[in-house]
Design a protein around this motif. Structure first.
Motif, PDB file in Angstrom:
ATOM      1  N   LYS A 215      47.930  42.456  46.500  1.00  0.00           N
ATOM      2  CA  LYS A 215      47.296  43.440  45.626  1.00  0.00           C
ATOM      3  C   LYS A 215      47.541  43.102  44.165  1.00  0.00           C
ATOM      4  CE  LYS A 215      47.083  48.383  44.582  1.00  0.00           C
ATOM      5  NZ  LYS A 215      47.598  49.738  44.922  1.00  0.00           N
ATOM      6  N   ALA A 216      48.756  42.663  43.821  1.00  0.00           N
ATOM      7  CA  ALA A 216      49.068  42.290  42.435  1.00  0.00           C
ATOM      8  C   ALA A 216      48.204  41.133  41.965  1.00  0.00           C
ATOM      9  CB  ALA A 216      50.552  41.935  42.311  1.00  0.00           C
TER      10      ALA A 216
ATOM     11  N   ARG B 242      45.107  40.470  43.075  1.00  0.00           N
ATOM     12  CA  ARG B 242      43.745  40.978  42.891  1.00  0.00           C
ATOM     13  C   ARG B 242      43.614  41.773  41.594  1.00  0.00           C
ATOM     14  NH1 ARG B 242      44.506  41.520  48.496  1.00  0.00           N
ATOM     15  NH2 ARG B 242      45.091  43.713  48.331  1.00  0.00           N
ATOM     16  N   ILE B 243      44.640  42.544  41.266  1.00  0.00           N
ATOM     17  CA  ILE B 243      44.614  43.320  40.026  1.00  0.00           C
ATOM     18  C   ILE B 243      44.605  42.384  38.822  1.00  0.00           C
ATOM     19  CG2 ILE B 243      45.977  44.892  38.567  1.00  0.00           C
ATOM     20  CD1 ILE B 243      46.895  46.257  41.178  1.00  0.00           C
ATOM     21  N   ALA B 244      45.430  41.345  38.872  1.00  0.00           N
ATOM     22  CA  ALA B 244      45.512  40.394  37.760  1.00  0.00           C
ATOM     23  C   ALA B 244      44.210  39.608  37.602  1.00  0.00           C
ATOM     24  CB  ALA B 244      46.679  39.436  37.969  1.00  0.00           C
ATOM     25  N   LEU B 245      43.551  39.315  38.718  1.00  0.00           N
ATOM     26  CA  LEU B 245      42.345  38.492  38.687  1.00  0.00           C
ATOM     27  C   LEU B 245      41.079  39.296  38.378  1.00  0.00           C
ATOM     28  CD1 LEU B 245      42.972  36.195  41.785  1.00  0.00           C
ATOM     29  CD2 LEU B 245      43.108  35.536  39.374  1.00  0.00           C
ATOM     30  N   GLU B 246      41.146  40.611  38.513  1.00  0.00           N
ATOM     31  CA  GLU B 246      39.941  41.437  38.377  1.00  0.00           C
ATOM     32  C   GLU B 246      39.199  41.236  37.055  1.00  0.00           C
ATOM     33  OE1 GLU B 246      38.514  46.109  38.737  1.00  0.00           O
ATOM     34  OE2 GLU B 246      40.639  45.598  38.915  1.00  0.00           O
ATOM     35  N   PRO B 247      39.885  41.188  35.887  1.00  0.00           N
ATOM     36  CA  PRO B 247      39.140  40.967  34.640  1.00  0.00           C
ATOM     37  C   PRO B 247      38.440  39.608  34.603  1.00  0.00           C
ATOM     38  CG  PRO B 247      41.355  41.778  34.186  1.00  0.00           C
ATOM     39  CD  PRO B 247      41.315  41.417  35.632  1.00  0.00           C
ATOM     40  N   TYR B 248      39.049  38.600  35.203  1.00  0.00           N
ATOM     41  CA  TYR B 248      38.428  37.281  35.258  1.00  0.00           C
ATOM     42  C   TYR B 248      37.233  37.293  36.203  1.00  0.00           C
ATOM     43  CZ  TYR B 248      42.719  35.734  32.955  1.00  0.00           C
ATOM     44  OH  TYR B 248      43.760  35.587  32.067  1.00  0.00           O
ATOM     45  N   GLN B 249      37.319  38.085  37.281  1.00  0.00           N
ATOM     46  CA  GLN B 249      36.170  38.235  38.172  1.00  0.00           C
ATOM     47  C   GLN B 249      34.982  38.812  37.418  1.00  0.00           C
ATOM     48  OE1 GLN B 249      35.856  37.223  41.259  1.00  0.00           O
ATOM     49  NE2 GLN B 249      37.714  37.547  42.476  1.00  0.00           N
ATOM     50  N   ARG B 250      35.242  39.841  36.614  1.00  0.00           N
ATOM     51  CA  ARG B 250      34.162  40.456  35.844  1.00  0.00           C
ATOM     52  C   ARG B 250      33.592  39.469  34.829  1.00  0.00           C
ATOM     53  NH1 ARG B 250      37.704  45.052  35.868  1.00  0.00           N
ATOM     54  NH2 ARG B 250      38.342  44.586  33.728  1.00  0.00           N
TER      55      ARG B 250
END
Length: 260
Positions: A234-235, A237-245
């Motif tokens: 989960k940590a 995915r949270i860290a990667l979320e802005p890069y996904q966007r």
């Protein structure tokens, strides 16, 4: 799609390498074929993506590829969809090679090198060094799109105008097809008023050139440089979320340009 994208600005420590690495990783996860090109003699992109000592690649780097104008023997496989042209600190001698031994145009060496394999990749992602010298000129001349990194602090913001002038110089002299892909705000500290004010000022000055995506400071992202980029917990995915966007925005911008 076949897009070559560089990440740069003439400041260090603004998230160029991390953004190049994570964006390459996520694009590969989405099924795109990606070549990451480490064009900074610090070799941090190489270390982050391969989790190997950069000197393991001595004599098998982008420097040799450029000298031979053939990257194929020097491409290192990271995963099924992700390759890298690695670098180590001998890349710093590139200007000496350009002006002493190279017989061609000094600005187009990397472009000629990458053209050999460009059709094999959906994205070629170039990590540029924090200067406005020969490495950066070659990287931008090889690029279809330039992503400008904006760390949300005053010194980096002050560098924006000069980097924009530099991009215009590349367009005028060596790569008329270069497109400014956008300005990405990185390392934003939401607790700091000045960070938010710099982001708002950038939006006022550069309008829709500024990506809606904002990369905030996350301790987990720092750990990726030591442990490698991961997308399991989960940590992560949270860290990667802005890069996904960000890459979703990036893909959309590239698609829009290619349709035009």
């Amino acid at each position: 799609m076949g897009a070559t994208i560089s990440f740069g600005i003439q400041k260090g420590g603004v998230g160029k390498t991390t953004t190049t690495a994570i964006s390459s990783f996520l694009l590969a996860e989405k099924g795109y074929k990606v070549l990451a090109v480490d064009f900074d003699s610090q070799g941090n992109l190489t270390g982050m993506l391969t989790q190997q000592n950069i000197y393991d690649f001595t004599d098998h780097t982008v420097l040799q590829a450029v000298k031979e104008k053939n990257p194929i023997p020097y491409i290192h496989k990271v995963s099924d969809n992700l390759d890298i042209l690695p670098a180590e600190d001998f890349l710093s001698i590139l200007p000496r090679y350009i002006y002493r031994e190279n017989k061609g145009h000094p600005a187009i060496l990397l472009r000629e090198t990458l053209e050999v394999v460009k059709e094999e990749y959906d994205f070629i992602m170039i990590d540029l060094p924090p200067n406005l010298g020969d490495h950066t000129i070659n990287g931008l001349t090889a690029s279809d799109y330039a992503i400008v990194m904006l760390q949300s602090e005053p010194f980096c913001y002050d560098a924006l105008d000069r980097y924009m002038e530099f991009l215009q110089g590349v367009q005028d002299n060596t790569n008329p097809d270069l497109i400014l892909g956008g300005i990405l705000t990185t390392m934003l500290d939401a607790r700091a008023t000045i960070d938010s004010s710099i982001l708002e000022q950038a939006k006022d000055d550069f309008e829709d050139l500024v990506f809606e995506s904002v990369i905030r400071r996350k301790s987990r992202v720092k750990e990726f440089s030591i442990e490698g980029i991961q997308n399991r917990l989960k940590a992560d995915r949270i860290a990667l979320e802005p890069y996904q966007r960000f890459i979703e925005e990036l893909i959309e911008r590239v698609k829009e340009r290619q349709v035009q």
